[in-house]
Motif scaffolding. Sequence first.
Motif, PDB file in Angstrom:
ATOM      1  N   UNK A  68      64.633  76.198  50.665  1.00  0.00           N
ATOM      2  CA  UNK A  68      63.354  76.619  50.161  1.00  0.00           C
ATOM      3  C   UNK A  68      63.768  78.469  49.680  1.00  0.00           C
ATOM      4  N   UNK A  69      62.798  79.284  49.872  1.00  0.00           N
ATOM      5  CA  UNK A  69      63.015  80.630  49.988  1.00  0.00           C
ATOM      6  C   UNK A  69      63.474  80.937  51.090  1.00  0.00           C
ATOM      7  N   UNK A  70      64.189  82.226  50.299  1.00  0.00           N
ATOM      8  CA  UNK A  70      66.054  82.310  51.359  1.00  0.00           C
ATOM      9  C   UNK A  70      65.211  83.511  52.323  1.00  0.00           C
ATOM     10  N   UNK A  71      65.787  83.445  53.450  1.00  0.00           N
ATOM     11  CA  UNK A  71      65.779  84.298  55.033  1.00  0.00           C
ATOM     12  C   UNK A  71      66.629  84.501  55.447  1.00  0.00           C
ATOM     13  N   UNK A  72      66.179  85.730  56.675  1.00  0.00           N
ATOM     14  CA  UNK A  72      67.716  85.811  57.031  1.00  0.00           C
ATOM     15  C   UNK A  72      67.388  84.849  58.659  1.00  0.00           C
ATOM     16  N   UNK A  73      66.682  84.403  58.946  1.00  0.00           N
ATOM     17  CA  UNK A  73      66.384  83.504  60.243  1.00  0.00           C
ATOM     18  C   UNK A  73      66.787  82.429  59.494  1.00  0.00           C
ATOM     19  N   UNK A  74      67.479  81.224  61.025  1.00  0.00           N
ATOM     20  CA  UNK A  74      67.642  80.197  60.683  1.00  0.00           C
ATOM     21  C   UNK A  74      66.729  79.357  60.645  1.00  0.00           C
ATOM     22  N   UNK A  75      67.369  78.350  59.510  1.00  0.00           N
ATOM     23  CA  UNK A  75      66.514  77.170  58.885  1.00  0.00           C
ATOM     24  C   UNK A  75      66.478  76.140  59.742  1.00  0.00           C
ATOM     25  N   UNK A  76      65.273  75.021  60.151  1.00  0.00           N
ATOM     26  CA  UNK A  76      65.716  73.735  60.740  1.00  0.00           C
ATOM     27  C   UNK A  76      64.924  73.224  59.650  1.00  0.00           C
ATOM     28  N   UNK A  77      65.724  72.101  59.846  1.00  0.00           N
ATOM     29  CA  UNK A  77      63.798  71.116  58.458  1.00  0.00           C
ATOM     30  C   UNK A  77      63.967  70.286  58.783  1.00  0.00           C
TER      31      UNK A  77
END
Length: 588
Positions: free
Chosen positions: A350-359
């Motif tokens: 999804x959108x780029x973010x500096x936060x870790x992503x959990x899918x």
Amino acid sequence: QFLFHIKNRSANTMLVDEAELKRLAPSIDEAKRTAYASLAFLLFGLLFVPVWWHLTTIERHPLPADEISRLYYRQPELQVDLRVLSFDPWLEPGDLASLERQLLDRLVPAGLDRRRHVQLRYRATVRPATPHETELMRSAGSAAELEDGLLRSASPSSGGGGAASAESMLTILLLPNSSRLLEPPASVGGGGGNGRRGYVRESGCVYLSSGAGIKEIRDKIERIVTRVLLDVDGLEESYASAIGDQRLSSADSRRQAGAAPAYDIVLSLAHSQPSSQRRLSWDVQEAVRLLLDPFLARLSRYVNLSVRSQIVHHVTFHRPPKRSSDGSHYYYDESALPDLLNSLEPYVQTAVSSNPQLSLLIYVPPAAHSPLRLYGPDGRPVSVNALVSARWGGVYFYNPPSGESWPNGRHRVNMTEAMAGLLPQLKALLGLRRQLPRIYLPLEPPGYSQVTQLELRHWLRRRSLESAARTKLALRSLLQLLDRVENMVISERVADQISASVGALSLALDNLRIGGLTEAFVAGKAALKNSESAFFDHSLLQLLYFPQDQKYAIYVPYFLPVGISLMASGLAAIRLLKALQAKKTKDE
């Protein structure tokens, strides 16, 4: 005659030139002005060089290197307050004093073992219940009612205290064998028979039968405290893994996402074969409100969790599933899981973010491969049709009913079923769910959308230790880089971030030492954020490709000719002024 004429003409010319030179020679005042001008230029050059040197010096603000080194080698210490209340009138005060002494003799040396990364400082209080507490126990209709009454009546003399003491307090209730509170709820199971009287509530309070000898009670309490209430091995693994010691790294520590101030949770519905006869819908907003919001609200005080959702179509796997021997279903075994995750990963970005992503992904297989199951290492279908990938996310394989039972070719995904499979995986990814060792006492199981007090305390301890370890590592690595890279820039903003990180790290370790879990977590989060922001600041490397020797290579060819001319004219001016001064003295 010709030679004489030439010689005579040369002599006359020379006489004329000398006379002309004397006429054109500067006066003494003019010579002085020229000398003073040369000296002024020389003085300007001598002043300009230090100023230029200072202006081209790399900006490097001072850092608290000594404090960073001291904090790096400081072992984290956790305060643990153990309170054992006896409601059994047959246990005499002498027996309880002996139990307290034996518990401290066993717990204190093990907690202060210098071979461990994390030090545990135990304080134990073993006492009989007061008449008021005994009355609360007899009148309580449930364990929750008893705990609420004990919490309201807590005082400093009875083991209460401030917020820090309450967070670090471990409570064990010794009840007579006939007490109905020893019988665990039906959801726990395994409470009666074979001496397994009692259980561990989700609040962390332990209900234990006193129908045994002091030594046996001591052994039971020691195992419950170290293996369940504190999970000492889990604390050691979390800190060791974060500090870089992989010898104690476990599957749980490798699975969970690293400590961060915020996480992005992405809920995805992946439909492999959409068509007019197979149209799926999901009420994701209602599912988030009813099932995910209670979970998020419990953690909102400590970490920012944002939720996004998406639907992706035509998701295909590179490897087709196998068909079961009886032809009733299709399945993927353990060897196919890496290929499945590699196939799914491009669809959930999804959108780029500096936060870790959990899918969290709900996968609906095509009709030709439905129902789809997952097989475990033993070659049998797993109890929950889901898989989890370390630090990435979880996938739930949702099998809708056959197409014939879909009204008008539509089907609404059962979000309760899907979230029941995904939320335990989210807990595992956030570090809230850990497989505790099985002991003789059963644990009250939490709801999959709830975070129990026991889970929260475990999480706060581990995350605080992990944040402290990663902060130490970042600060020490930065100091080592400064020693090796001479032209690394330390701006005032970076220096302020490092100083703030050092102060927050010291505060986090101090709060852990007095048992303030919430304060330690908040301070550790701030320390980690500041240290990593400073370590990855782009200004550190702005002069990485301009080493010190290039300064001389660029500026020496420019300044050297000018400098030689200034030095020569300055020396000539000094000699001239000396000569004039000597002539003046001689004339006088």
